[in-house]
Design a protein around this motif. Sequence first.
Motif, PDB file in Angstrom:
ATOM      1  N   LEU A 287      42.683  16.324  62.595  1.00  0.00           N
ATOM      2  CA  LEU A 287      41.827  16.166  61.636  1.00  0.00           C
ATOM      3  C   LEU A 287      42.258  16.405  60.005  1.00  0.00           C
ATOM      4  O   LEU A 287      41.649  16.136  59.188  1.00  0.00           O
ATOM      5  CB  LEU A 287      40.657  17.340  62.249  1.00  0.00           C
ATOM      6  N   THR A 288      43.467  17.015  59.988  1.00  0.00           N
ATOM      7  CA  THR A 288      44.165  17.443  58.837  1.00  0.00           C
ATOM      8  C   THR A 288      45.308  16.893  58.219  1.00  0.00           C
ATOM      9  O   THR A 288      46.044  16.257  59.276  1.00  0.00           O
ATOM     10  CB  THR A 288      44.280  18.979  58.428  1.00  0.00           C
ATOM     11  N   VAL A 289      45.425  16.860  57.115  1.00  0.00           N
ATOM     12  CA  VAL A 289      46.920  16.444  56.687  1.00  0.00           C
ATOM     13  C   VAL A 289      47.907  17.638  56.902  1.00  0.00           C
ATOM     14  O   VAL A 289      47.438  18.752  56.788  1.00  0.00           O
ATOM     15  CB  VAL A 289      46.940  16.183  54.996  1.00  0.00           C
ATOM     16  N   GLY A 290      49.134  17.276  57.270  1.00  0.00           N
ATOM     17  CA  GLY A 290      50.117  18.397  57.498  1.00  0.00           C
ATOM     18  C   GLY A 290      50.291  18.716  58.908  1.00  0.00           C
ATOM     19  O   GLY A 290      49.810  17.980  59.872  1.00  0.00           O
ATOM     20  N   GLY A 291      51.383  19.254  59.261  1.00  0.00           N
ATOM     21  CA  GLY A 291      51.853  19.570  60.616  1.00  0.00           C
ATOM     22  C   GLY A 291      51.041  20.241  61.593  1.00  0.00           C
ATOM     23  O   GLY A 291      50.547  21.311  61.287  1.00  0.00           O
ATOM     24  N   THR A 292      50.669  19.859  62.556  1.00  0.00           N
ATOM     25  CA  THR A 292      49.743  20.717  63.764  1.00  0.00           C
ATOM     26  C   THR A 292      50.517  20.677  64.881  1.00  0.00           C
ATOM     27  O   THR A 292      50.179  21.307  65.895  1.00  0.00           O
ATOM     28  CB  THR A 292      48.454  19.899  63.778  1.00  0.00           C
ATOM     29  N   GLY A 293      51.694  19.839  65.080  1.00  0.00           N
ATOM     30  CA  GLY A 293      52.513  19.819  66.369  1.00  0.00           C
ATOM     31  C   GLY A 293      51.968  18.358  67.301  1.00  0.00           C
ATOM     32  O   GLY A 293      52.447  18.682  68.316  1.00  0.00           O
ATOM     33  N   LYS A 294      51.786  17.414  66.463  1.00  0.00           N
ATOM     34  CA  LYS A 294      51.278  16.265  67.111  1.00  0.00           C
ATOM     35  C   LYS A 294      52.628  16.002  68.183  1.00  0.00           C
ATOM     36  O   LYS A 294      52.177  15.227  69.236  1.00  0.00           O
ATOM     37  CB  LYS A 294      50.847  14.962  66.114  1.00  0.00           C
ATOM     38  N   THR A 295      53.546  15.694  67.497  1.00  0.00           N
ATOM     39  CA  THR A 295      54.833  14.974  68.206  1.00  0.00           C
ATOM     40  C   THR A 295      55.326  15.954  69.395  1.00  0.00           C
ATOM     41  O   THR A 295      55.604  15.331  70.414  1.00  0.00           O
ATOM     42  CB  THR A 295      55.982  14.946  67.142  1.00  0.00           C
ATOM     43  N   PRO A 296      55.204  17.366  69.295  1.00  0.00           N
ATOM     44  CA  PRO A 296      55.524  18.012  70.494  1.00  0.00           C
ATOM     45  C   PRO A 296      54.604  17.688  71.610  1.00  0.00           C
ATOM     46  O   PRO A 296      54.782  17.822  73.028  1.00  0.00           O
ATOM     47  CB  PRO A 296      55.881  19.330  70.272  1.00  0.00           C
ATOM     48  N   ILE A 297      53.107  17.810  71.333  1.00  0.00           N
ATOM     49  CA  ILE A 297      52.269  17.790  72.255  1.00  0.00           C
ATOM     50  C   ILE A 297      52.089  16.099  72.865  1.00  0.00           C
ATOM     51  O   ILE A 297      51.954  16.137  74.070  1.00  0.00           O
ATOM     52  CB  ILE A 297      50.719  17.970  71.505  1.00  0.00           C
ATOM     53  N   ALA A 298      52.367  15.297  71.997  1.00  0.00           N
ATOM     54  CA  ALA A 298      52.515  13.857  72.731  1.00  0.00           C
ATOM     55  C   ALA A 298      53.568  13.806  73.477  1.00  0.00           C
ATOM     56  O   ALA A 298      53.480  13.133  74.648  1.00  0.00           O
ATOM     57  CB  ALA A 298      52.701  12.735  71.513  1.00  0.00           C
ATOM     58  N   ALA A 299      54.688  14.245  73.303  1.00  0.00           N
ATOM     59  CA  ALA A 299      55.699  14.261  74.150  1.00  0.00           C
ATOM     60  C   ALA A 299      55.561  15.067  75.415  1.00  0.00           C
ATOM     61  O   ALA A 299      55.952  14.515  76.395  1.00  0.00           O
ATOM     62  CB  ALA A 299      57.168  14.870  73.381  1.00  0.00           C
ATOM     63  N   TRP A 300      54.966  16.229  75.226  1.00  0.00           N
ATOM     64  CA  TRP A 300      54.537  16.910  76.543  1.00  0.00           C
ATOM     65  C   TRP A 300      53.465  16.085  77.273  1.00  0.00           C
ATOM     66  O   TRP A 300      53.888  16.004  78.549  1.00  0.00           O
ATOM     67  CB  TRP A 300      53.828  18.094  76.137  1.00  0.00           C
ATOM     68  N   ALA A 301      52.741  15.279  76.841  1.00  0.00           N
ATOM     69  CA  ALA A 301      51.855  14.641  77.557  1.00  0.00           C
ATOM     70  C   ALA A 301      52.325  13.372  78.081  1.00  0.00           C
ATOM     71  O   ALA A 301      52.248  12.957  79.445  1.00  0.00           O
ATOM     72  CB  ALA A 301      50.557  13.961  76.509  1.00  0.00           C
ATOM     73  N   ALA A 302      53.445  12.649  77.581  1.00  0.00           N
ATOM     74  CA  ALA A 302      54.165  11.494  78.090  1.00  0.00           C
ATOM     75  C   ALA A 302      54.977  12.053  79.079  1.00  0.00           C
ATOM     76  O   ALA A 302      55.065  11.446  80.386  1.00  0.00           O
ATOM     77  CB  ALA A 302      54.931  10.964  76.980  1.00  0.00           C
ATOM     78  N   ALA A 303      55.649  13.232  79.074  1.00  0.00           N
ATOM     79  CA  ALA A 303      56.535  13.622  80.156  1.00  0.00           C
ATOM     80  C   ALA A 303      55.426  14.025  81.505  1.00  0.00           C
ATOM     81  O   ALA A 303      55.976  13.960  82.531  1.00  0.00           O
ATOM     82  CB  ALA A 303      57.232  14.901  79.694  1.00  0.00           C
TER      83      ALA A 303
END
Length: 361
Positions: free
Chosen positions: A58-74
């Motif tokens: 919901l915000t600008v800035g880092g919240t950890g999207k990439t590691p969480i997306a990678a976790w979901a994909a794995a």
Amino acid sequence: MSAIDHVWYGTGPAARIARIMLRPASWAFGVVVRARSRRFDSGEAPVSPLPAVSVGNLTVGGTGKTPIAAWAAARLRARGARPAVVMRGYGDDEPLVHAHLNPAIPVFTNVSRVRGAEQARAAGADCVVLDDAFQHRQIARVTDWVLVAAERWREDLEVLPAGPLREPLGALSRAHVLVVTRKSAPREVADGVADRIARRFPRLGVAVCHLALETVVDAHTGERQPLDVLRGRMIVGAAAVGSPADFFAQLADAGIPVDERSFADHHAFTPADVDALAHRATRTNGLVCTLKDAVKLAPMWPRAAGPLWYVSQIAVIERGETVLDDALETVLAARQSASSTAGSAGPSSSAHGHRSPIADR
């Protein structure tokens, strides 16, 4: 803290005055965002060529999207799916990070998430993980995850430009899962954020994830060592991420003193930048950065400057793992349904794209 962060998150009189001066622009931005949302709510339902899980914020800035997306994909791949990651691809860093974290999972970058999903399907994927897609409502998603950083969340955050919100807080009503991430914040702070938001949006599933530092890795050789190898040794710390301060705070918590060098998110390092960092690194014990920075710095890093380390990060689900797994099960079920109804046209036919009736409620 950068000047813009001071305006958005500061509590002093100067920050409050700056926000007051910016509120007319925030009001205008909010009007545009709400009008756009109403068009999506009243228009034709979005379609995706493949069942999708969206990971956004919901915000600008880092919240950890990439590691969480990678976790979901794995996680999807471990359950027998053939996922792909689809993203806009701001710069070269995030696609490279995904490729590093999950080498067996393809990554597709496209301004249009729908076209990116079509490319993934043509390459043999049967579901997709959308990295940073909460605001990209042209593409349907089976489950919508919104991330909030515990270190920076406050209930009084304002919409751009007076605050970091991309949309008013009410946009969370169309999400399915809230993931509160934490780096340096204590667990109780993250739980408190999750509980307060959940009270306002009781339909949200709730999870808490610790993005924990795991090991330090030599960016050239891939050699891994425990964090203790840097403890007590002064080292240059470089970060071109959404919230460099959180990364430096994690290093400090691990007992690693750093000479902090912050850059804008997705910064494209120039030869001059690398020379300056290398010069400082020769006077300490090298340089440590995030994986997102290492994929850009490593090809340019002079060996004579000393070691270039990055800190590997692990997503530790501390609360709500069942919520996340159940959400992924809906993607797996939609994938199986799409396969069984593909018909003679086969999975590559656009006539059989996946439509989600709950994608944008």
